[in-house]
Structure formats: C-alpha cells, structure tokens
Design a protein around this motif. Structure first.
Motif: not given
Ligand code: 5GP
Length: 206
Positions: A78, A81, A90
């Motif tokens: 990610f 997130w 995310g």
C-alpha cells in the motif's frame, strides 16, 4: 474540452487526492468529473468493508478479507492505508506506480489520515476537500440516501465533524452546495493544475 492529443502531451500523471465526510456528495462529484474530463483514472481502493447493494467488485472497491488486507500491509503493497469507521481501506502502490508509464491523472478518494500519509510520499499530489454546506445538510443527506442505520448515521456524523477539522491543510476546499457548481469547480482545479504542469514542462522546468 481537452482532446486526446492534449492528454498525451501532458506526460507523467498528476495525483489528485479528494477527501470529504460521507454525505458531502464526493462520489457524485468524482463520477461527474470523470465523465466530463478525459485522461482521469479512479484509483480503486482495497477495503475490508462488505459491499453495499449497488457496489461492484473492482469498480467501487476491491473487497477483501482482513487476512488478505493484513498480508498486503505486511508485504508493503500500500501507498497508504487507514482504518475508517471500523473497516480498513488502502491504496495500492502499484496503482500510483503505473502513472510513470501512463499519460493519465489519478484520483484518490481517501480519508484525511490516508491523505496525510499519501502526501508525505507524493509531495506533488494535489489535495482537495469537499465540504457539505452545513452539518444539518450533511445529516439530511445521510438520512436521505437510506444506506445506513440511525446508529451508523450518528457515528458517521461524529466522524464527519472530526474530518472537517482537517480541511484547513488541504490545497483546495469546495463547498458542495449546488452539484453543478461544485463539478465546475473541481474541473477547474484539475484543468489549471494540468495547464501549470504543461507550462513547466514546456519551459524545461520539470
Ligand atoms: P465508504 O465506506 O463510505 O465507501 O468510505 C469510507 C471512507 O473511507 C471515505 O472517507 C473514503 O474516502 C475512505 N477511503 C476509501 N478508500 C480509501 C483508501 O484507499 N484509503 C483511505 N485512507 N481511505 C479510503
């Protein structure tokens, strides 16, 4: 309206981060702007929240289990997130990386915690906050859309008030009183950022 040739000339994409308390009308605004301006892509987030009746996998979100989400966190998949109202959300890093090779601008619809984290990693991202005309209007909209229970609405309202306090550090604030005007404002911001970028690249500044 911008044509494909102009889109191609712009080169590496811009990132627009859009946040709003739920009920501010962000989804409608974003959808309208994406229909009316070419060269924009919506970043489809991952979430552990169950889908609502109208939502489609891969279009509104990638709906995943907590385990899958956690694995993505562990594997650093990610860009950012956050946990919002008990569910995880995310933005996949790969979505943002693709801007390097595609001549497209990306729209991230993320909360204020995520916006802060994304901005730390992507300093050039443009932050836009959508405000409802008032808290009363927000409450009416949340009730009117019939998506949530009374308890959830109270929870969302309390959360919205906290979110609104974060609006001051965004680059742009749009008050969504009349949808048509708000759509035009959002389009104007996007077009002016594209123009600025084109001017800089023409002058060899970027
Ligand atoms: P909803 O459940 O109503 O679709 O979204 C709840 C909140 O999560 C909204 O404020 C939305 O902007 C935010 N959100 C959606 N996707 C992401 C994401 O990828 N990251 C973060 N940080 N927030 C997200």
């Amino acid at each position: 309206m911008e044509n494909q040739e102009q889109v191609n000339k712009r080169g590496k994409g811009l990132v627009f981060i859009i946040s709003a308390p739920s009920g501010a009308g962000k989804t409608t605004l974003v959808r309208r702007v994406m229909e009316e301006l070419p060269g924009l892509r919506f970043s489809v987030s991952y979430t552990t929240r169950p889908p609502r009746a109208s939502e489609k996998e891969g279009v509104d979100y990638h709906f995943v289990s907590r385990d899958v989400f956690q694995e993505m966190v562990t594997n650093e998949k990610f860009l950012e997130w956050a946990e919002v109202l008990g569910h995880c959300y995310g933005t996949a890093q790969v979505d943002v990386n693709s801007l390097e090779s595609e001549r497209i601008d990306l729209i991230l619809d993320i909360d204020t915690q995520g916006a802060k984290k994304a901005k730390e990693k992507l300093a050039s991202a443009i932050l836009i906050f959508i405000l409802p005309p008032s808290i009363d209007v927000l409450q009416e909209r949340l009730l009117g859309r019939g998506l949530d229970s009374a308890e959830t609405i109270q929870f969302r309202l309390a959360h919205a008030k906290n979110d609104i306090e974060e609006a001051h550090w965004y680059d742009h604030i749009i008050v969504n009183e009349r949808v048509e005007e708000a759509v035009e404002k959002l389009k104007t911001i996007i077009i002016s950022k594209r123009d600025q970028k084109e001017e800089k690249s023409w002058q060899g500044l970027q």
